[in-house]
Scaffold this motif. Structure first.
Motif, PDB file in Angstrom:
ATOM      1  N   ARG A  97     -46.192   6.455  48.580  1.00  0.00           N
ATOM      2  CA  ARG A  97     -46.972   7.001  49.406  1.00  0.00           C
ATOM      3  C   ARG A  97     -46.579   7.459  50.991  1.00  0.00           C
ATOM      4  NH1 ARG A  97     -49.702   2.104  47.235  1.00  0.00           N
ATOM      5  NH2 ARG A  97     -49.056   1.104  49.096  1.00  0.00           N
ATOM      6  N   ARG A  98     -45.311   6.808  51.161  1.00  0.00           N
ATOM      7  CA  ARG A  98     -44.338   7.419  52.497  1.00  0.00           C
ATOM      8  C   ARG A  98     -43.892   8.630  52.550  1.00  0.00           C
ATOM      9  NH1 ARG A  98     -39.028   6.059  54.218  1.00  0.00           N
ATOM     10  NH2 ARG A  98     -38.792   4.529  52.471  1.00  0.00           N
ATOM     11  N   PHE A  99     -43.549   9.139  51.200  1.00  0.00           N
ATOM     12  CA  PHE A  99     -42.991  10.386  51.028  1.00  0.00           C
ATOM     13  C   PHE A  99     -44.082  11.357  50.591  1.00  0.00           C
ATOM     14  CE2 PHE A  99     -39.040   7.921  51.442  1.00  0.00           C
ATOM     15  CZ  PHE A  99     -38.484   9.096  52.136  1.00  0.00           C
ATOM     16  N   GLY A 100     -45.319  10.892  50.083  1.00  0.00           N
ATOM     17  CA  GLY A 100     -46.361  11.826  49.445  1.00  0.00           C
ATOM     18  C   GLY A 100     -46.169  12.603  48.234  1.00  0.00           C
ATOM     19  N   LEU A 101     -45.443  11.878  47.276  1.00  0.00           N
ATOM     20  CA  LEU A 101     -45.244  12.542  46.312  1.00  0.00           C
ATOM     21  C   LEU A 101     -46.315  12.880  45.075  1.00  0.00           C
ATOM     22  CD1 LEU A 101     -41.615  10.889  45.443  1.00  0.00           C
ATOM     23  CD2 LEU A 101     -41.976  12.738  46.859  1.00  0.00           C
ATOM     24  N   TYR A 102     -47.243  13.496  45.576  1.00  0.00           N
ATOM     25  CA  TYR A 102     -48.358  13.596  44.737  1.00  0.00           C
ATOM     26  C   TYR A 102     -49.151  14.439  45.278  1.00  0.00           C
ATOM     27  CZ  TYR A 102     -49.751  10.145  48.307  1.00  0.00           C
ATOM     28  OH  TYR A 102     -49.899   9.420  49.246  1.00  0.00           O
ATOM     29  N   GLU A 103     -50.035  15.388  44.545  1.00  0.00           N
ATOM     30  CA  GLU A 103     -51.073  16.436  44.883  1.00  0.00           C
ATOM     31  C   GLU A 103     -52.195  15.967  45.560  1.00  0.00           C
ATOM     32  OE1 GLU A 103     -50.888  19.424  42.073  1.00  0.00           O
ATOM     33  OE2 GLU A 103     -48.529  20.147  42.599  1.00  0.00           O
ATOM     34  N   ASP A 104     -52.844  14.866  44.961  1.00  0.00           N
ATOM     35  CA  ASP A 104     -54.093  14.578  45.167  1.00  0.00           C
ATOM     36  C   ASP A 104     -54.416  13.054  44.982  1.00  0.00           C
ATOM     37  OD1 ASP A 104     -54.620  14.087  42.517  1.00  0.00           O
ATOM     38  OD2 ASP A 104     -55.350  16.156  42.302  1.00  0.00           O
ATOM     39  N   GLU A 105     -55.301  12.336  45.262  1.00  0.00           N
ATOM     40  CA  GLU A 105     -55.492  11.018  45.199  1.00  0.00           C
ATOM     41  C   GLU A 105     -55.574  10.614  43.596  1.00  0.00           C
ATOM     42  OE1 GLU A 105     -55.586   8.544  47.755  1.00  0.00           O
ATOM     43  OE2 GLU A 105     -54.366  10.117  48.406  1.00  0.00           O
ATOM     44  N   SER A 106     -56.096  11.232  42.760  1.00  0.00           N
ATOM     45  CA  SER A 106     -55.936  11.035  41.363  1.00  0.00           C
ATOM     46  C   SER A 106     -54.680  10.919  40.741  1.00  0.00           C
ATOM     47  CB  SER A 106     -56.629  12.144  40.658  1.00  0.00           C
ATOM     48  OG  SER A 106     -56.581  11.871  39.248  1.00  0.00           O
ATOM     49  N   GLN A 107     -53.657  11.911  41.280  1.00  0.00           N
ATOM     50  CA  GLN A 107     -52.279  11.638  40.743  1.00  0.00           C
ATOM     51  C   GLN A 107     -51.535  10.659  41.356  1.00  0.00           C
ATOM     52  OE1 GLN A 107     -49.507  15.063  42.020  1.00  0.00           O
ATOM     53  NE2 GLN A 107     -48.717  14.964  40.006  1.00  0.00           N
ATOM     54  N   ARG A 108     -52.000  10.219  42.648  1.00  0.00           N
ATOM     55  CA  ARG A 108     -51.386   9.002  43.359  1.00  0.00           C
ATOM     56  C   ARG A 108     -51.664   7.801  42.588  1.00  0.00           C
ATOM     57  NH1 ARG A 108     -52.887   5.005  46.024  1.00  0.00           N
ATOM     58  NH2 ARG A 108     -55.264   5.913  46.678  1.00  0.00           N
ATOM     59  N   MET A 129     -39.529   6.148  39.864  1.00  0.00           N
ATOM     60  CA  MET A 129     -40.827   6.813  40.458  1.00  0.00           C
ATOM     61  C   MET A 129     -40.582   8.416  40.929  1.00  0.00           C
ATOM     62  SD  MET A 129     -43.909   6.744  41.058  1.00  0.00           S
ATOM     63  CE  MET A 129     -44.468   4.952  41.169  1.00  0.00           C
ATOM     64  N   TRP A 130     -39.491   8.790  41.313  1.00  0.00           N
ATOM     65  CA  TRP A 130     -39.154  10.015  41.764  1.00  0.00           C
ATOM     66  C   TRP A 130     -39.108  11.025  40.597  1.00  0.00           C
ATOM     67  CZ3 TRP A 130     -36.085  14.453  40.859  1.00  0.00           C
ATOM     68  CH2 TRP A 130     -36.206  15.300  41.870  1.00  0.00           C
ATOM     69  N   ALA A 173     -37.544  12.631  49.791  1.00  0.00           N
ATOM     70  CA  ALA A 173     -37.188  11.453  49.139  1.00  0.00           C
ATOM     71  C   ALA A 173     -36.060  11.469  48.444  1.00  0.00           C
ATOM     72  CB  ALA A 173     -38.513  11.453  48.203  1.00  0.00           C
ATOM     73  N   PHE A 174     -35.372  12.745  47.830  1.00  0.00           N
ATOM     74  CA  PHE A 174     -34.305  12.742  47.312  1.00  0.00           C
ATOM     75  C   PHE A 174     -33.147  12.284  48.060  1.00  0.00           C
ATOM     76  CE2 PHE A 174     -31.379  15.111  44.218  1.00  0.00           C
ATOM     77  CZ  PHE A 174     -31.545  14.191  42.968  1.00  0.00           C
ATOM     78  N   LEU A 175     -33.277  12.883  49.298  1.00  0.00           N
ATOM     79  CA  LEU A 175     -32.186  12.462  50.253  1.00  0.00           C
ATOM     80  C   LEU A 175     -31.991  11.232  50.642  1.00  0.00           C
ATOM     81  CD1 LEU A 175     -29.747  13.545  52.446  1.00  0.00           C
ATOM     82  CD2 LEU A 175     -31.738  13.898  53.942  1.00  0.00           C
ATOM     83  N   ASP A 176     -33.300  10.377  50.856  1.00  0.00           N
ATOM     84  CA  ASP A 176     -33.231   8.984  51.050  1.00  0.00           C
ATOM     85  C   ASP A 176     -32.760   8.199  49.851  1.00  0.00           C
ATOM     86  OD1 ASP A 176     -34.597   6.510  52.362  1.00  0.00           O
ATOM     87  OD2 ASP A 176     -35.479   6.450  50.150  1.00  0.00           O
TER      88      ASP A 176
END
Length: 356
Positions: free
Chosen positions: A36-47, A79-80, A131-134
């Motif tokens: 959630r911090r990096f927002g790796l999703y396009e919508d709530e369904s995908q999240r 997860m990434w 996120a990848f840099l993190d």
């Protein structure tokens, strides 16, 4: 709408005992917060779908004796990979555009090689790059330079295989089994995960041992076995959401000119052949192994079992929207005849490592 066949899957043979890190729930919770911090999703369904994938549980099964920090990194890497795969590879636009995909992946690889330069805030893939840099910076704090280099090389091969797979989709190519075996060693990011095993447990496997032919064969067998197991378990999920014929069962069906339902037994036989080899080669390697190599072989076994434990119970493959019915018990023995080598040029050398 294409009808996806309901496959009747027999129990999997896996003689490796399960193990689980006691912090599995914490890994999952922390990874979902990271998502959630990096927002790796396009919508709530995908999240919501990603938050139910169980990346923390998979890491806990894979590295049951890992340190807390490094195993958490493994969970976040998983997860990434799940998020990137869904958004941009298997089901996303880039998965059908190998040229653009290659341009995106080279930017990500540059982050691994040189994490110092600032990221461009204007990149359409900024969230995945950040996120990848993190991950890269955190990994640099727990891994040795040798380990970091091995992990980067594995990620490079994973990215390369994604371009290969995207080209297959565009050209509507269903590869032959030998070609697919070579592709599948890398395209599921299994080697990326395997190169985290000694990092997670806080030791370094010496390069001279990792590069022994029998150990290389065992490492590749782990990757292919997990990949083919995933192909069988994820068949319904893949085809309900975006079937592309880059799957073991599709490859077998295409070669035989038969429906997929009739190829499940052959697919299970192939994976049993790899499982039998894995068991024999593991025992052989242990007979002449340092303490570090002993731990590595044990960890490879954890990965094989973890992949099945997770894969038969995770929502990602159970696919609640259009359910798959996966086995809940284990086969007591491999299929008859599966002690024979798989006669594919790409991997036949694995069996040559077995002592007479």
């Amino acid at each position: 709408m294409t009808t996806v066949p309901a496959l009747q899957l027999a129990p999997f043979y896996c003689p490796i005992a399960p193990a689980r890190h006691p912090l599995a729930d914490l890994f999952d919770q922390t990874t979902n917060e990271w998502l959630r911090r990096f927002g790796l999703y396009e919508d709530e369904s995908q999240r919501e779908r990603l938050e139910h994938v169980g990346a923390g549980r998979l890491a806990a099964l894979t590295s049951p004796f890992g340190t807390r920090e490094a195993t958490q990194i493994s969970s976040d890497i998983g997860m990434w990979l799940f998020a990137f795969d869904d958004a941009h590879c298997d089901e996303g636009r880039l998965g059908h555009d190998p040229g653009e995909l290659s341009r995106v992946l080279i930017r990500l690889l540059r982050i691994l090689e040189a994490p110092e330069p600032p990221l461009s805030p204007d990149s359409p893939y900024h969230s995945f790059e950040a996120a990848f840099l993190d991950l890269r910076l955190r990994l640099g704090r727990v891994a040795t330079p040798v380990q970091l280099g091995r992990w980067t090389d594995a990620m490079r091969m994973y990215f390369f295989s994604q371009v290969w797979e995207a080209a297959n989709r565009v050209e509507r190519v269903t590869p032959d089994l030998d070609t697919y075996a070579l592709l599948r060693i890398h395209n599921g990011a299994m080697k990326v995960s395997v190169m985290m095993l000694d990092i997670a447990e806080g030791y370094e496997l010496p390069p001279a041992e990792l590069e022994r032919p029998d150990v290389r064969a065992l490492t590749e067998a782990t990757c292919l076995l997990a990949g083919w197991d995933n192909d069988i378990l994820s068949y319904r999920k893949e085809h309900v959401r975006d079937g592309d014929n880059q799957n073991l069962l599709d490859v077998l069906a295409h070669a035989a000119g038969k429906p997929v339902q009739g190829m499940v037994s052959e697919g299970m036989f192939l994976r049993d052949q790899i499982m039998v080899l894995f068991t024999a080669l593991s025992a052989q390697v242990r007979r002449n192994a340092s303490p570090e190599l002993q731990r590595y072989v044990t960890s490879l076994g954890h990965w094989v079992r973890a992949n099945l434990e997770w894969g038969t119970t995770c929502e990602r493959y159970l696919n609640p929207e259009d359910p798959a019915y996966l086995p809940t018990t284990w086969a007591p023995a491999p299929m008859s005849g599966s002690d024979a080598p798989v006669g594919l040029p790409a991997i036949s050398w694995w069996w040559e490592q077995l002592e007479s």
